[in-house]
Design a protein around this motif. Structure first.
Motif, mmCIF file in Angstrom:
data_model
loop_
_atom_site.group_PDB
_atom_site.id
_atom_site.type_symbol
_atom_site.label_atom_id
_atom_site.label_comp_id
_atom_site.label_asym_id
_atom_site.label_seq_id
_atom_site.Cartn_x
_atom_site.Cartn_y
_atom_site.Cartn_z
ATOM 1 N N TRP A 180 0.832 -1.211 0.000
ATOM 2 C CA TRP A 180 0.000 0.000 0.000
ATOM 3 C C TRP A 180 0.864 1.258 0.000
ATOM 4 C CZ3 TRP A 180 -4.552 -1.297 -1.530
ATOM 5 C CH2 TRP A 180 -5.062 -2.543 -1.184
ATOM 6 N N ALA A 181 2.040 1.199 0.612
ATOM 7 C CA ALA A 181 2.977 2.331 0.568
ATOM 8 C C ALA A 181 3.532 2.499 -0.844
ATOM 9 C CB ALA A 181 4.113 2.112 1.566
ATOM 10 N N VAL A 182 3.821 1.359 -1.506
ATOM 11 C CA VAL A 182 4.325 1.407 -2.884
ATOM 12 C C VAL A 182 3.276 2.038 -3.793
ATOM 13 C CG1 VAL A 182 5.022 0.007 -4.868
ATOM 14 C CG2 VAL A 182 5.901 -0.526 -2.576
ATOM 15 N N ARG A 183 2.017 1.640 -3.612
ATOM 16 C CA ARG A 183 0.933 2.221 -4.429
ATOM 17 C C ARG A 183 0.824 3.726 -4.203
ATOM 18 N NH1 ARG A 183 -4.312 -1.868 -4.435
ATOM 19 N NH2 ARG A 183 -3.187 -3.756 -5.043
ATOM 20 N N GLU A 184 0.965 4.133 -2.929
ATOM 21 C CA GLU A 184 0.896 5.566 -2.600
ATOM 22 C C GLU A 184 1.993 6.321 -3.332
ATOM 23 O OE1 GLU A 184 -0.666 8.956 -0.658
ATOM 24 O OE2 GLU A 184 -1.458 6.909 -0.662
ATOM 25 N N ALA A 185 3.217 5.765 -3.342
ATOM 26 C CA ALA A 185 4.338 6.411 -4.030
ATOM 27 C C ALA A 185 4.100 6.464 -5.540
ATOM 28 C CB ALA A 185 5.631 5.659 -3.721
ATOM 29 N N GLN A 186 3.521 5.389 -6.072
ATOM 30 C CA GLN A 186 3.233 5.359 -7.513
ATOM 31 C C GLN A 186 2.186 6.404 -7.887
ATOM 32 O OE1 GLN A 186 2.153 1.213 -7.794
ATOM 33 N NE2 GLN A 186 4.193 0.583 -8.535
ATOM 34 N N GLU A 187 1.166 6.562 -7.032
ATOM 35 C CA GLU A 187 0.120 7.564 -7.290
ATOM 36 C C GLU A 187 0.703 8.975 -7.248
ATOM 37 O OE1 GLU A 187 -3.014 6.844 -4.533
ATOM 38 O OE2 GLU A 187 -3.550 4.904 -5.426
ATOM 39 N N GLU A 188 1.597 9.221 -6.287
ATOM 40 C CA GLU A 188 2.234 10.535 -6.197
ATOM 41 C C GLU A 188 3.063 10.812 -7.452
ATOM 42 O OE1 GLU A 188 4.477 11.149 -2.650
ATOM 43 O OE2 GLU A 188 2.721 11.075 -1.332
ATOM 44 N N ARG A 189 3.774 9.791 -7.911
ATOM 45 C CA ARG A 189 4.584 9.940 -9.137
ATOM 46 C C ARG A 189 3.688 10.280 -10.327
ATOM 47 N NH1 ARG A 189 9.594 7.553 -11.078
ATOM 48 N NH2 ARG A 189 9.581 7.515 -13.366
ATOM 49 N N SER A 190 2.539 9.592 -10.444
ATOM 50 C CA SER A 190 1.605 9.846 -11.548
ATOM 51 C C SER A 190 1.096 11.276 -11.513
ATOM 52 C CB SER A 190 0.429 8.872 -11.473
ATOM 53 O OG SER A 190 0.869 7.548 -11.630
ATOM 54 N N ILE A 191 0.796 11.753 -10.299
ATOM 55 C CA ILE A 191 0.297 13.127 -10.151
ATOM 56 C C ILE A 191 1.366 14.127 -10.586
ATOM 57 C CG2 ILE A 191 -0.379 14.879 -8.448
ATOM 58 C CD1 ILE A 191 -1.735 12.537 -6.885
ATOM 59 N N LEU A 192 2.623 13.891 -10.163
ATOM 60 C CA LEU A 192 3.724 14.788 -10.540
ATOM 61 C C LEU A 192 3.940 14.789 -12.059
ATOM 62 C CD1 LEU A 192 6.395 14.221 -7.755
ATOM 63 C CD2 LEU A 192 5.272 16.377 -8.332
ATOM 64 N N GLU A 193 3.836 13.618 -12.662
ATOM 65 C CA GLU A 193 4.011 13.529 -14.110
ATOM 66 C C GLU A 193 2.907 14.298 -14.836
ATOM 67 O OE1 GLU A 193 4.269 9.343 -14.782
ATOM 68 O OE2 GLU A 193 6.463 9.302 -14.565
ATOM 69 N N GLU A 194 1.662 14.212 -14.309
ATOM 70 C CA GLU A 194 0.540 14.937 -14.914
ATOM 71 C C GLU A 194 0.730 16.443 -14.774
ATOM 72 O OE1 GLU A 194 -3.167 15.667 -16.773
ATOM 73 O OE2 GLU A 194 -1.734 14.024 -16.830
ATOM 74 N N VAL A 195 1.220 16.872 -13.604
ATOM 75 C CA VAL A 195 1.490 18.294 -13.389
ATOM 76 C C VAL A 195 2.564 18.767 -14.371
ATOM 77 C CG1 VAL A 195 2.464 19.980 -11.759
ATOM 78 C CG2 VAL A 195 0.780 18.327 -10.980
#
Length: 871
Positions: free
Chosen positions: A696-711
């Motif tokens: 679940w921590a890995v998923r959280e990090a992946q979601e944050e990465r996706s958000i940064l890439e979208e920004v």
């Protein structure tokens, strides 16, 4: 006969242990599952459900030394503590208890033996009282013990009949007194022990019915008994309190014994220091509600008495070390919380002193208003506000009022105080976690579960009981919801912050899905869920299987919670203590004591330290040991948890060591990865971290990465460059907003010149105007501009939006003492269908009648003429 207080405590406990009693550790000051009490206020409180027949213990005889806190009740109101020689907020109650075992004769014999043979108090100095109708107790004292009739007092129901409430268990009591000699005057005969014989049940109609199994409940105040044995005039000179009196003497330079008022102040400080140290150590933090409000009142009262002795800076926190050093022997948990308690008390002291200084200006305003209104008194409401909001001492307020020729409406103040108490009582009527009688019945008939979940996540077992609602049933059929009780279970029941397990219970005849696991009473573990296929019957052999993947996630989060706790204490300080937690499968929530938000740097350091300990792959070990030995070994105990005599100690290498009954990984490396999701406030002095581990921590990090890439995509920048580019865009936006604001002000000034009307009234220039769609800030800025043209200006500006009127009224500071904007706006506001408030020089209001502006201006002029007519 001169025993120390610690010796008296231990002699009492050892004496009754030899008489077959089980020594029971003191419960927390916070009552468990009892919404009727703020604090444990008597030795019998932890046994209340046993006396009521709602709970059974594995023993029929018990002995304890229970820490108690009492701030209201007969002869024990908080405001009286310090004025008498015997009453305290915090005290220790020695007690022996019988649950349907021995009764009057043994209780009296035990008491007599302990007092005369162990404590060596001369027999001829002992007097006793009995309930006037209790012939049995009288005969035992007179014929069996040998106390002459003239030393046995028969008293009425008020003194020698005890009951828990209007209905329920009750019975006569017998009190033991010591004759201290004529020199003690009214306190010559001192009550030292109360023996309660619970032999009746009072019905709704008031009638008494004999109980089939009578109980014994006794209480002996340790401080009072120590005073007798140490031959001190009051409880405040005994060995565990006198050093705190001396602490007050040293700080203030005022000697004890030189004057009644200063003695009262020194006693209050000593008593309240004990109460604060124990209450905060048990997790009660100062607040404006419930228990926290009581702690806040105790602290503020101690500070006020310190103020009387000339101590005007924070000082109570300095006395915590002394309380801990005096009391850590019998209460080792005090040592663990030492720094934390000092931090809480110091912070609260600093906050209160600041509030008190702010309160002085509020009091001055009250005095001014009373003079203006022609009153020769401060109202009860004003006195209460000064006392309750600012903690202002009533006697100090009385002195200030007297200097101004005013008195205090004390009757009105007392009425407000009673209203406040009633609000507090209503607030505290929290709902108790109700335990269905059927669960206790299951335990009574031996239908209990053995938990095997530390070692196993699945196994063969037997269905010993089934429940549907509150009924025991022989079978649950397909589609039915209910609860299953197994002889052995690998399912962990919710507790210690950890959620209950889920999974499946299966046999050849049916399949039951476990949706939650609970332990409603000790020994009874119920599996709540639904029959998915076939049926489940009592007596079925079944295979119980925990959802292993979910359990592993929970284990990762629970061990990570321990690592987080240790990391916080390591990086922030020893004052950090766990104040609540939730260990679920997808995340963990951890509440802890700290007085400010964590910086981004601190959050990163905490996260890095926890992950470093995960990479070290520390062994996670479990050991069972005696509670006191565990505490002495350095294990951390948690505020809200209730511990027995034997505890489970979970260690992660040398980094973390806590008392814990939850499930954990075998090595920290099994956690994988730890990530903090958020850090927020949940109340005064309490912060909250939400974090995730493993997948679940890995998923959280992946979601944050996706958000940064979208920004980055939206900004047309690389991910690592996105923050800088976004910062530049925001700075540009702020500059443009400033330019828009400047242009808007220029436009409003042009409107001002066109819309503003003015007229001189007496010696004041009055200006007014109406502006479409102007914001409150716009009106304030315009009013400020106009007001500053001279030292005698009154400005009324209004704006309309969606049928609502917004008004601002400004007065030059030089004339705002007589022409108060905050009072004028209320008068003119009536014409606009509203009101308002604010400062003497600037006020804001609103209304629903824009058409009333002309009338409002007219009223404003009339008010100015009235107030300035003579000027």
């Amino acid at each position: 006969m001169n025993f120390s207080s610690h010796e008296v405590r231990e002699l009492f406990l050892e004496f009754f242990e030899k008489k077959g009693h089980t020594r029971v550790k003191s419960a927390s000051l916070v009552p468990e599952g009892d919404p009727t009490l703020l604090f444990v206020n008597a030795g019998m409180v932890p046994f209340k459900n046993v006396f009521l027949g709602l709970e059974k213990r594995p023993y029929k005889r018990a002995v304890s030394c229970q820490k108690c806190l009492r701030v209201s009740g007969k002869h024990n109101d908080l405001e009286q503590v310090g004025y008498t020689s015997r009453h305290h907020t915090f005290f220790e109650m020695l007690g022996n208890f019988s649950f349907g075992d021995y009764f009057k004769e043994e209780a009296i014999e035990f008491a007599w033996e302990f007092v005369t043979e162990v404590l060596k108090i001369p027999k001829e100095r002992i007097y006793v009282s009995v309930f006037r109708e209790d012939e049995e107790a009288f005969r035992i004292w007179n014929e069996k013990i040998g106390i002459p009739e003239n030393r046995i007092w028969r008293l009425g129901e008020e003194d020698n009949f005890w009951q828990m409430g209007d209905t329920g268990p009750c019975g006569p009591s017998s009190e033991i007194y010591v004759d201290r000699g004529e020199d003690y005057g009214e306190e010559r005969f001192l009550e030292i022990w109360n023996l309660v014989f619970m032999q009746f049940e009072r019905g709704e109609d008031g009638t008494l019915k004999p109980l089939p199994n009578p109980n014994i409940d006794t209480g002996m105040g340790l401080e009072r008994m120590a005073s007798v044995l140490q031959n001190t005039k009051t409880n405040f000179e005994i060995d565990i309190i006198k050093p705190l009196i001396e602490f007050g003497e040293e700080l203030s330079g005022v000697p004890y014994g030189k004057g009644f008022e200063t003695d009262v102040a020194l006693r209050v400080i000593a008593d309240h220091l004990r109460a604060l140290t124990f209450a905060v150590s048990d997790g009660v933090l100062p607040s404006n509600e419930g228990r926290g409000y009581v702690v806040r009142r105790i602290l503020r009262r101690a500070l006020r008495f310190g103020y009387k002795l000339g101590i005007e800076e924070p000082f109570l926190f300095k006395g915590v070390d002394l309380v801990v050093d005096l009391m850590k022997g019998p209460y080792p948990e005090l040592e663990i919380g030492r720094e934390f308690v000092k931090g809480v008390i110091r912070s609260e002291e600093e906050r209160f002193i600041k509030t008190l200084r702010e309160g002085m200006s509020a009091v001055e305003e009250m005095v001014r208003r009373a003079s203006e209104e022609g009153r020769d008194f401060l109202t009860g409401g004003e006195v209460f506000k000064a006392y309750d909001t600012y903690g202002f001492p009533v006697d100090l307020l009385e002195e200030i009022a007297k200097e101004k020729g005013l008195r205090l409406d004390m009757e009105g103040f007392r009425e407000e105080m009673e209203k406040q108490r009633e609000r507090a009582r209503r607030h505290f009527q929290i709902e108790a976690k109700e335990v269905k009688p059927v669960y206790q019945h299951l335990k009574d008939i031996g239908k209990t579960s053995k938990f095997i979940g530390y070692e196993h996540t699945e196994g063969e077992t037997e269905v010993v009981a089934l429940l549907k609602g509150e009924e025991l049933v022989p079978e649950l059929s397909e589609g039915e919801e209910g609860e299953v009780l197994l002889s052995e279970t690998p399912f962990y029941p919710e507790g210690g912050g950890q959620v209950g397990d889920t999974g499946l219970i299966e046999s050849g005849k049916g399949l039951f899905r476990v949706e939650d696991t609970q332990r409603p009473v000790e020994g009874v573990i119920v599996h709540r869920g639904k029959v998915l296929r076939g049926s489940v019957k009592v007596g079925d052999r079944v295979f119980a299987r925990v959802d292993r993947e979910r359990r592993e996630d929970i284990k990762r989060n629970h061990t990570a919670t321990h690592l987080l706790h240790a990391a916080l204490r390591s990086l922030l300080g020893e004052h950090v203590r766990q104040a609540g937690s939730l260990v679920a499968d997808r995340y963990l929530r951890f509440d802890f004591t700290h007085y400010e938000a964590l910086t981004d740097e601190q959050i990163r350091e905490i996260e890095e330290l926890v992950n470093a300990k995960i990479r070290e792959n520390l062994p996670v070990t479990v050991e069972e040991m005696d509670y006191n030995a565990a505490i002495r070994s350095g294990a951390v105990a948690i505020f809200e948890e209730k511990y027995g005599e034997r505890v489970r100690v979970v260690s992660a290498g040398e980094f973390s060591k806590e008392l814990c009954g939850g499930t954990h990984v075998s090595r920290t490396g099994d956690i994988g990865y730890f990530k903090i999701v958020s850090e927020t406030s949940v109340g005064s002095g309490v912060r909250r971290i939400i974090a995730k581990t493993g997948r679940w921590a890995v998923r959280e990090a992946q979601e944050e990465r996706s958000i940064l890439e979208e920004v980055g995509r939206l900004l047309r920048a690389k991910r690592e460059e996105a923050p800088k580019k976004l910062g530049r865009l925001l700075e540009d936006l702020r500059e443009k907003e400033k330019e828009i604001s400047r242009l808007r002000q220029e436009l409003l000034k042009l409107k001002l010149e066109r819309n503003l009307k003015e007229e001189t009234v007496v010696d004041v220039r009055v200006s007014w105007g109406f502006f479409e769609e102007a914001s409150p800030e716009d009106l304030r800025n315009l009013a400020d501009t106009v007001r500053n043209r001279s030292d005698k200006e009154v400005v009324l500006l209004a704006s309309e939006k969606n049928g609502k009127v917004l008004t601002v009224l400004a007065v030059s500071k030089g004339i705002s003492e007589k022409l108060r904007a905050d009072e004028l706006i209320k008068v003119v506001g009536r014409a606009l269908g509203g009101g308002g408030g604010g400062r003497p020089d600037l006020a804001q209001g609103g209304g629903t009648k824009p058409e009333g502006m002309e009338e409002a201006v007219k009223i404003l002029k009339e008010e100015i003429r009235k107030l300035r007519g003579k000027g």
